[in-house]
Design an enzyme around this catalytic site. Sequence first.
Site, PDB file in Angstrom:
ATOM      1  N   ASP A 381    -133.380  30.364   1.680  1.00 10.19           N
ATOM      2  CA  ASP A 381    -132.244  29.397   2.532  1.00 10.19           C
ATOM      3  C   ASP A 381    -132.746  28.180   2.989  1.00 10.19           C
ATOM      4  O   ASP A 381    -134.128  27.999   3.429  1.00 10.19           O
ATOM      5  CB  ASP A 381    -132.157  30.431   3.722  1.00 10.19           C
ATOM      6  CG  ASP A 381    -131.169  29.718   4.691  1.00 10.19           C
ATOM      7  OD1 ASP A 381    -129.819  30.378   4.489  1.00 10.19           O
ATOM      8  OD2 ASP A 381    -131.759  28.962   5.531  1.00 10.19           O
ATOM      9  N   LEU A 382    -131.958  27.041   2.831  1.00  6.71           N
ATOM     10  CA  LEU A 382    -132.348  25.754   3.358  1.00  6.71           C
ATOM     11  C   LEU A 382    -132.596  25.965   4.554  1.00  6.71           C
ATOM     12  O   LEU A 382    -131.946  26.237   5.432  1.00  6.71           O
ATOM     13  CB  LEU A 382    -131.099  24.767   2.937  1.00  6.71           C
ATOM     14  CG  LEU A 382    -130.845  24.754   1.458  1.00  6.71           C
ATOM     15  CD1 LEU A 382    -129.705  23.605   1.061  1.00  6.71           C
ATOM     16  CD2 LEU A 382    -131.990  24.304   0.536  1.00  6.71           C
ATOM     17  N   ASP A 424    -125.602  28.666   2.223  1.00 13.70           N
ATOM     18  CA  ASP A 424    -126.935  27.645   1.835  1.00 13.70           C
ATOM     19  C   ASP A 424    -128.270  28.843   1.173  1.00 13.70           C
ATOM     20  O   ASP A 424    -129.074  28.342   1.244  1.00 13.70           O
ATOM     21  CB  ASP A 424    -127.340  26.606   2.746  1.00 13.70           C
ATOM     22  CG  ASP A 424    -127.851  27.212   4.182  1.00 13.70           C
ATOM     23  OD1 ASP A 424    -127.225  28.199   4.568  1.00 13.70           O
ATOM     24  OD2 ASP A 424    -128.800  26.758   4.609  1.00 13.70           O
TER      25      ASP A 424
END
Length: 519
Positions: A381-382, A424
């Site tokens: 995950d960003l 994301d």
Amino acid sequence: MIRHVILLTDAHEPPAPTLLEALHETGLRVLVEGLRERLNADAATLAQESENGDEGGAPPLAVLYEVNPAADALEIHAAIEHARATWKNAPLVACRPRTNNRPEHFLQRPLDSSALKRMGFRSIADDAAQLPALLRELEERGTTAELPSPPTEIESELLPTALLLPDNLKVNSLRAAFELVASLHFTHDQKSAAHTALAGLSSLVEADRWAIYLTSEASAGDAVNLEPLAVRGMTLSEREAGEGELRRALLGDEVALSGAESKAAREAIASLEIVRKTERGRRFIALPLTSGEKLTGILEGVREGKRARAFTRRDTALLSALSLPLAFALGNSLRIAEAERLSLTDDLTKLHNARYLRQYLLSEIKRARRYGTSCAALFFDLDNFKLVNDLHGHLVGSHVLMEMATNILSSVRDTDVVARYGGDEFVVVLPESNIEQAAFVAGRVREKIERHIFTGGRGLRLQLTASFGVAGFPQHAQSPQQLIACADAAMYEAKAAGKNCVRFASSPPDVLQNEKVVS
């Protein structure tokens, strides 16, 4: 009582203005019926209308159907059957609008007047201006005179193709043609449709080799590339070439034919007409295959040898008729494949989506369990991606996700599967990989993201990081759901540890393994 006519149209296509103007001049009442809407109507209602007619019991003077140049025989047949069932005694009139003379408007060879009459139309209007006189003639002669006899039940099912076949076909050839058309309805991909077609054609028209090429426009100019899709048989010179046989055995017939299309095939593309040609002692025939308004491919047949006969007019007529359902099957299978691809692809990043991921993991876990191998999943995950959207807007955020997809794909193997899980969040599945290999890939992807400068499509210089969770089968999970859940839980541990790092899933109680961290 004012006489009326029925104008059948597709629900999504309005009638041509010139057609309505011509009908207005006749003084007749025009009732426009959406064909698709009528087909969905209640059967009892249609039966009552068929018995009593419209407009208080008066049957229509005629049923008009506008034949679109892109319409195939199956669509026209459906309209004819519907008209016969609803307005039994009304003559059918086909209206063919004028088309532009530019080549791109002739990608679909329109059915000629004789073919339309064999399908069941009483009269053909090649121009809207012909309609007033044609309808007056019908009114004077009466609507029930010289009605074509309806086909039998078996003929009705085969009508779209049977009525387009040459009249002098023998019973065995007629049966083979029907079986070929019927078998095309059960094909769901282009390759199986092509091989099915060639198997049927080889028993109807003799040739040393049959081939089907797919067409695709080149990036420059108007050139068209031909890609072999299926081939059946070999010519004498091809059988005598030992190197050619080896190449076919190793690469397959289709690959061996790449770039070997005839001049006749090229001329068929340029003219969109059937081409018969002799080249270097070989007899060729090439037919363009069109579906809707798109040139789908080329059907090519070749005869070779001193006794090779040229393809006859009978051969041409038969192949021309069968090319219609073949082109339809190829075009339909292409649409099915594209719909399936879109259903498994993320619209924004063009990566696989969560639906594809579930299907792939299910088969991969089964395969790994059967052969005693392993596979691993990276869930990442960003970090702080919400700030990108808040500071620069969602369009920039979307572009960053597209850039992220490119970064990930360049950091993994071709055999690895990359999917956008949502928002994301991304998942990478590493088949036949253990935890150590997964740790190496996760570290490589993490470092590449950290070093990359994201522009957001606006020349920005954004730096991002990501948090990774890694899980493996069978070390951490025994099912696809468990594998993703374990990798997801490990990713949250990476977030809690300060982000921009990799964490591994907790091992089950019966598996002793030290926790590993890659920062």
